[in-house]
Design an enzyme around this catalytic site. Structure first.
Site, short mmCIF file in Angstrom:
data_model
loop_
_atom_site.label_atom_id
_atom_site.label_comp_id
_atom_site.label_asym_id
_atom_site.label_seq_id
_atom_site.Cartn_x
_atom_site.Cartn_y
_atom_site.Cartn_z
N SER A 34 0.84 -1.23 0.03
CA SER A 34 -0.01 0.18 0.07
C SER A 34 0.87 1.12 0.11
CB SER A 34 -0.83 0.20 1.43
OG SER A 34 -1.66 -0.80 1.25
N HIS B 295 -3.79 0.64 -4.43
CA HIS B 295 -3.02 -0.26 -5.16
C HIS B 295 -3.41 -0.29 -6.70
CE1 HIS B 295 -1.82 -3.15 -1.79
NE2 HIS B 295 -2.80 -2.66 -1.10
N HIS C 163 -5.57 -9.33 -1.43
CA HIS C 163 -5.53 -9.80 -0.11
C HIS C 163 -6.77 -10.76 0.19
CE1 HIS C 163 -4.10 -5.64 -0.59
NE2 HIS C 163 -3.39 -5.75 0.28
N TYR D 263 -8.59 -10.25 2.50
CA TYR D 263 -10.06 -9.59 2.77
C TYR D 263 -10.47 -8.88 1.82
CZ TYR D 263 -7.13 -5.18 1.89
OH TYR D 263 -6.33 -4.25 1.25
N GLU D 264 -10.11 -8.87 0.55
CA GLU D 264 -11.03 -8.54 -0.44
C GLU D 264 -12.12 -9.71 -0.86
OE1 GLU D 264 -8.91 -6.50 -3.69
OE2 GLU D 264 -7.19 -7.32 -2.57
N ALA E 207 2.68 -2.02 4.33
CA ALA E 207 2.36 -1.22 5.45
C ALA E 207 1.99 -1.84 6.47
CB ALA E 207 1.31 -0.17 5.10
N MET F 104 -1.96 -7.03 6.90
CA MET F 104 -2.65 -7.87 6.12
C MET F 104 -2.46 -8.45 5.01
SD MET F 104 -6.03 -5.27 6.70
CE MET F 104 -6.40 -4.25 8.09
N SER F 105 -1.11 -8.65 4.82
CA SER F 105 -0.77 -9.29 3.47
C SER F 105 0.71 -9.95 3.64
CB SER F 105 -0.38 -8.23 2.70
OG SER F 105 0.46 -7.30 3.12
N ASN G 191 1.65 3.59 11.37
CA ASN G 191 0.99 4.06 12.46
C ASN G 191 1.14 3.20 13.79
OD1 ASN G 191 -0.72 1.96 10.61
ND2 ASN G 191 -1.34 1.53 12.90
N HIS H 225 -6.83 4.32 7.49
CA HIS H 225 -6.27 4.01 6.19
C HIS H 225 -5.58 5.27 5.80
CE1 HIS H 225 -5.17 1.63 2.88
NE2 HIS H 225 -5.89 2.34 1.99
N1 HPA Z 1 -3.08 -2.85 11.41
C1 HPA Z 1 -3.31 -3.90 10.28
N2 HPA Z 1 -2.70 -3.50 9.18
C2 HPA Z 1 -2.11 -2.34 8.91
C3 HPA Z 1 -1.96 -1.35 9.77
C4 HPA Z 1 -2.30 -1.84 11.37
O1 HPA Z 1 -2.47 -1.08 12.23
N3 HPA Z 1 -1.30 -0.39 9.51
C5 HPA Z 1 -1.12 -0.74 8.27
N4 HPA Z 1 -1.79 -1.74 7.80
#
Ligand code: HPA
Length: 279
Positions: free
Chosen positions: A34, A65, A87, A89-90, A117, A214-215, A238, A250
């Site tokens: 990302s 993406h 992903h 999650y998609e 990320a 998540m990847s 973050n 996000h």
């Molecule tokens: N959690 C999950 N996935 C992420 C995060 C997070 O805090 N930051 C960027 N991708």
């Protein structure tokens, strides 16, 4: 019939990509996480193949993406970069999340470099930090290898060192040369798409996770099953949920990757340039 996300399907997708990029054999497959897709613009003599033109690739659905396979040279080396990824999650099976790795392997890549990320859990991980992935926790409760074993795959791949020690050393050396401070840590992969609760982050911390995302994990598992060497870097975007007072957004993920992009891109270029050539 070719079964979904199998090696045969990957060969067919690879043929379609090869028709566009010509006969060059990529050494290194690069997956851009990302907000990190800008690296694709550094690739020289680039040929871009939109995901829509690759058989069995679905359309990406997530902001940040772009969705293309980019072939060309980076630091004098033949690379194949995936700007965008799939992903769980998609709604995709883990095997589809990892399918592009099968395709890049079928095109000749022996090394996989992944990026993502991630939220920082360990207290020294701050937004903007780059973290060499030392190991991972697969907390997706699925596995991309579930199903019939593919020709050339290990049925039960060793995962005692999924992130190649020599490649991690090359990343450290590249960062040192550029004066880029690096962190190292364990990446936990959850399916998302909701970010974690504070209680979940406390749990992840106890489980040994330093960062969460998540990847990456499905892709690295398949790479290892096929015998590719893997390395990865997380861009900490973050503080994970509850590690600071701020909510996890996000939009912050994309803002921080944008700030880190230049450092990330020079790191990857230096890493690729200095890699010892496969014999
Ligand atoms: N959690 C999950 N996935 C992420 C995060 C997070 O805090 N930051 C960027 N991708």
């Amino acid at each position: 019939m070719i079964s979904l996300y199998s090696r045969d399907a990957a060969m067919r997708s690879a043929d379609a990509v090869r028709r566009r990029i010509g006969d060059i054999e990529p050494e290194i497959a690069i997956i851009l996480g990302s907000g990190l897709g800008g690296l694709a613009d550094d690739i020289e003599d680039a040929v871009r193949v939109p995901f829509a033109d690759v058989p069995d690739f679905p359309e990406p659905t997530v902001l940040g993406h772009a969705g293309s396979v980019v072939s060309g040279k980076l630091g004098g080396r033949a690379v194949l970069a995936l700007a965008g990824r799939f992903h769980v999650y998609e709604g995709h099976p883990a095997a589809l999340a990892a399918f592009p790795v099968r395709v890049m392997h079928a095109l000749g890549a022996g090394i996989l470099f992944v990026s993502n990320a991630a939220g920082g859990i360990r207290s020294d991980l701050a937004p903007g930090d780059l973290m060499i992935i030392e190991d991972h926790l697969n907390l997706t409760f699925t596995n991309p290898l579930i199903g019939p074993v593919q020709e050339g795959d290990e049925r039960f791949p060793d995962m005692s060192e999924p992130y190649d020690a020599a490649l991690r050393e090359s990343l450290r050396a590249a960062a040192k040369k550029l004066g880029i401070g690096m962190k190292e840590g364990v990446y936990a992969c959850l399916t998302g798409p909701s970010f974690e609760t504070r209680a979940e982050v406390r749990m992840l911390e106890r489980l040994g996770a330093d960062a969460v995302g998540m990847s990456t994990v499905p892709e690295v598992i398949v790479a290892r099953a096929m015998g590719m060497r893997a390395a990865g870097v997380s861009c900490i975007t973050n503080a994970a949920s509850g590690m600071s007072k701020a909510p996890v957004l996000h939009s912050d993920v994309l803002a921080v990757t944008a700030r880190a992009a230049e450092r990330f891109q020079s790191l990857v270029r230096a890493f690729v340039t200095e890699l010892p050539r496969a014999k």
